[in-house]
Design an enzyme around this catalytic site. Structure first.
Site, mmCIF file in Angstrom:
data_model
loop_
_atom_site.group_PDB
_atom_site.id
_atom_site.type_symbol
_atom_site.label_atom_id
_atom_site.label_comp_id
_atom_site.label_asym_id
_atom_site.label_seq_id
_atom_site.Cartn_x
_atom_site.Cartn_y
_atom_site.Cartn_z
ATOM 1 N N GLN A 1 60.512 27.401 -32.595
ATOM 2 C CA GLN A 1 61.239 26.465 -31.718
ATOM 3 C C GLN A 1 62.003 25.425 -32.552
ATOM 4 O O GLN A 1 63.164 25.145 -32.296
ATOM 5 C CB GLN A 1 60.228 25.771 -30.784
ATOM 6 C CG GLN A 1 60.840 24.915 -29.715
ATOM 7 C CD GLN A 1 61.551 25.739 -28.634
ATOM 8 O OE1 GLN A 1 61.256 26.917 -28.466
ATOM 9 N NE2 GLN A 1 62.482 25.125 -27.940
ATOM 10 N N LEU A 2 61.332 24.877 -33.569
ATOM 11 C CA LEU A 2 61.964 23.826 -34.375
ATOM 12 C C LEU A 2 63.109 24.383 -35.231
ATOM 13 O O LEU A 2 64.069 23.674 -35.532
ATOM 14 C CB LEU A 2 60.921 23.148 -35.274
ATOM 15 C CG LEU A 2 59.966 22.199 -34.538
ATOM 16 C CD1 LEU A 2 58.793 21.805 -35.438
ATOM 17 C CD2 LEU A 2 60.701 20.953 -34.048
ATOM 18 N N ALA B 1 38.513 54.486 -40.009
ATOM 19 C CA ALA B 1 38.970 55.021 -38.723
ATOM 20 C C ALA B 1 37.844 54.938 -37.699
ATOM 21 O O ALA B 1 36.916 55.754 -37.718
ATOM 22 C CB ALA B 1 39.443 56.458 -38.896
ATOM 23 N N ALA C 1 25.473 54.012 -28.946
ATOM 24 C CA ALA C 1 25.457 53.676 -30.373
ATOM 25 C C ALA C 1 24.547 54.606 -31.171
ATOM 26 O O ALA C 1 24.813 54.886 -32.346
ATOM 27 C CB ALA C 1 25.007 52.226 -30.548
ATOM 28 N N THR D 1 45.020 51.543 -40.025
ATOM 29 C CA THR D 1 45.760 50.931 -41.135
ATOM 30 C C THR D 1 45.580 51.770 -42.401
ATOM 31 O O THR D 1 44.460 52.148 -42.742
ATOM 32 C CB THR D 1 45.266 49.487 -41.371
ATOM 33 O OG1 THR D 1 45.470 48.743 -40.170
ATOM 34 C CG2 THR D 1 46.026 48.822 -42.518
ATOM 35 N N GLY E 1 39.044 50.779 -28.346
ATOM 36 C CA GLY E 1 38.575 50.302 -29.640
ATOM 37 C C GLY E 1 37.466 49.272 -29.540
ATOM 38 O O GLY E 1 36.600 49.193 -30.403
ATOM 39 N N ARG F 1 67.798 19.448 -41.386
ATOM 40 C CA ARG F 1 68.672 19.652 -40.233
ATOM 41 C C ARG F 1 68.966 18.319 -39.541
ATOM 42 O O ARG F 1 68.040 17.607 -39.124
ATOM 43 C CB ARG F 1 67.977 20.584 -39.230
ATOM 44 C CG ARG F 1 68.848 21.033 -38.099
ATOM 45 C CD ARG F 1 69.833 22.053 -38.577
ATOM 46 N NE ARG F 1 70.453 22.794 -37.506
ATOM 47 C CZ ARG F 1 71.306 23.767 -37.742
ATOM 48 N NH1 ARG F 1 71.616 24.115 -38.982
ATOM 49 N NH2 ARG F 1 71.864 24.393 -36.736
ATOM 50 N N GLY G 1 40.083 43.557 -35.564
ATOM 51 C CA GLY G 1 38.872 42.954 -36.128
ATOM 52 C C GLY G 1 37.989 42.305 -35.072
ATOM 53 O O GLY G 1 37.145 41.465 -35.374
ATOM 54 N N GLU H 1 34.831 40.288 -42.726
ATOM 55 C CA GLU H 1 36.175 40.616 -42.251
ATOM 56 C C GLU H 1 36.724 39.490 -41.371
ATOM 57 O O GLU H 1 37.877 39.075 -41.504
ATOM 58 C CB GLU H 1 36.154 41.943 -41.466
ATOM 59 C CG GLU H 1 37.557 42.395 -41.073
ATOM 60 C CD GLU H 1 37.585 43.573 -40.096
ATOM 61 O OE1 GLU H 1 36.517 44.178 -39.834
ATOM 62 O OE2 GLU H 1 38.679 43.870 -39.595
#
Ligand SMILES: Cc1cc2nc3c(=O)[nH]c(=O)nc-3n(C[C@H](O)[C@H](O)[C@H](O)COP(=O)(O)OP(=O)(O)OC[C@H]3O[C@@H](n4cnc5c(N)ncnc54)[C@H](O)[C@@H]3O)c2cc1C
Length: 391
Positions: free
Chosen positions: A348-349, A132, A187, A166, A139, A276, A375, A250
């Site tokens: 799209q396809l 957290a 900091a 998360t 953020g 298709r 991240g 990460e």
């Protein structure tokens, strides 16, 4: 051709990596892929999954054996990203993997007692850990965080809010960035505390999202939470560096996820355009369609090659650290842009089908934005890269 896999690269991947890949692929195709749509709709997934993937060795990758882990190189983590992407659901992976951002600060700087209490049950999949850092006030600017922790005897008293966390709803341990020195607004006033999930005064609210539905994402409130001082990670007011230290791995992992999700979109688009038929001809025989597919392949190949190169340099400490940080930041941007491009082209396809729930491309299209924000956002990545390169 399997777009999800590069041709064998013994230079990077050993037989041990490939064996791990095969085990993981088989588990994901049997036990995860068939359920991801249902879990997404339910906005959750079975908690027992943590223990099941822990049993495969996934949770403990890179951690010391003393805590139940398995030391390994960064290519094992790349295998995890590439194989998990096949299920086409990023939220599941984000939740299962939240320990990968929550535990490293504890492993690096925590006391032996704290490490022994927290790390083994998380690696065994019995407990859940979250990180957290982000607050409602922002953020990206981590150094400006406002949640306070004031020392009171053997405890810290924590007040404040964290958001977009998360695994925040389920976490048993929350590695939390707090301000322990109110006089230092930057900091230098930040520390890291592990806050247990059952601490009185902690309240959690689940958040609704554009994507990553099966992943729990929470808003946390700390109202006079009393946290034992022994839960401090490292030295008071030196927490900023502890949090920032984990970003290389990460971001490499996120870059690997980026091109892997992009490859899922390409695979789905290739299958669809072969089947298709319009105006009597399969879509895949139209030059404009084939060009779209190759534009996707080109971006995937470029990102994958860059990530392998950087992972190798990271593992063997081949680059100047600042240059490596810069290149990893740029790789995260490039790979997530490849993911965005490929998700857009695939939807799209696939035409109307691409707009329907149930295709992996539809989900990935909704999930790409969080990959470009979490991240370290694109803007922050480019700024950081420029600074590292002295520009
Ligand atoms: C689904 C999800 C899961 C998450 N999980 C976690 C978690 O587990 N733990 C945790 O701590 N956080 C988590 N986050 C938060 C995430 O890390 C932040 O959203 C991210 O760092 C950006 O912060 P912010 O949202 O406050 O945006 P802000 O920092 O307010 O930025 C807003 C926008 O402005 C841009 N911007 C900011 N500063 C600058 C600048 N100097 N120059 C140019 N542009 C700038 C940003 O790039 C962004 O586009 C999660 C987010 C999401 C969406």
């Amino acid at each position: 051709m399997d777009f999800l896999e590069a041709p064998p690269l013994p230079f990077y991947f050993t037989p041990e990596h490939e064996q791990f890949r095969a085990t993981l692929r088989s588990f994901i195709s049997r036990e995860i892929s068939p359920h991801v749509a249902e879990w997404d709709e339910a906005e959750t997934f079975p908690r027992e999954l943590y223990a099941r993937i822990a049993a495969l060795g996934v949770q403990g990758l890179g951690y010391p054996e003393a805590y139940g882990g398995t030391p390994c190189d960064v290519f094992h983590n790349i295998v995890v990203a590439e194989e998990f992407a096949r299920c086409g659901a990023g939220g599941l992976q984000a939740s299962l993997n939240s320990h990968s951002i929550a535990l490293p600060p504890i492993l690096r700087a925590g006391s032996e007692v704290l490490k022994a209490r927290v790390i083994p049950p998380v690696l065994a999949g019995q407990k859940i850990a979250a990180l957290a850092v982000t607050e409602p006030s922002g953020g990206s600017d981590v150094a400006a965080l406002r949640t306070t922790a004031v020392r009171d005897g053997d405890h810290y008293v924590v007040n404040g809010e964290k958001t977009f966390i998360t695994s925040g709803m389920r976490a048993d341990f929350i590695t939390t960035a707090v301000r322990t020195n109110p006089a230092n607004k930057g900091a230098g006033g930040i520390s890291v505390l592990v806050i247990d999930g059952d601490t009185p005064g902690l309240s959690r609210t689940s958040l609704k999202k554009m994507g990553w539905w099966s992943s729990d994402t929470a808003h946390l409130r700390f109202d006079n939470c009393r946290v034992p001082a022994s839960n401090l990670v490292g030295v008071e007011n030196e927490g900023f560096k502890t949090i920032m230290n984990n970003f290389n791995t990460e971001r490499l992992f996120m870059a690997a996820l980026g091109y892997s999700f992009a490859a899922v979109c390409l695979e789905e688009a290739v299958d669809w355009t072969r089947q298709r038929t319009t105006f009597g001809v399969p879509l895949s025989e139209r030059q404009v369609v084939r060009h779209k597919l190759m534009d996707m392949a080109m971006r995937i190949e470029a990102s994958r090659t860059l990530v392998y190169d950087l992972a190798y340099r990271f593992e063997h400490k081949l680059d100047d650290p600042a240059r490596l940080v810069a290149r990893i930041c740029l790789a995260k941007v490039q790979a997530t842009q490849a993911m965005q491009f490929c998700a857009d082209q695939a939807v799209q396809l696939l035409g109307g089908m691409g707009f329907m729930r149930g295709t992996r491309s539809e989900r990935i299209y909704r999930e790409v934005k969080v990959m470009m924000i979490g991240g370290g956002s694109e803007e922050i990545m480019k700024d950081l890269a420029a600074r590292q390169l002295g520009r």
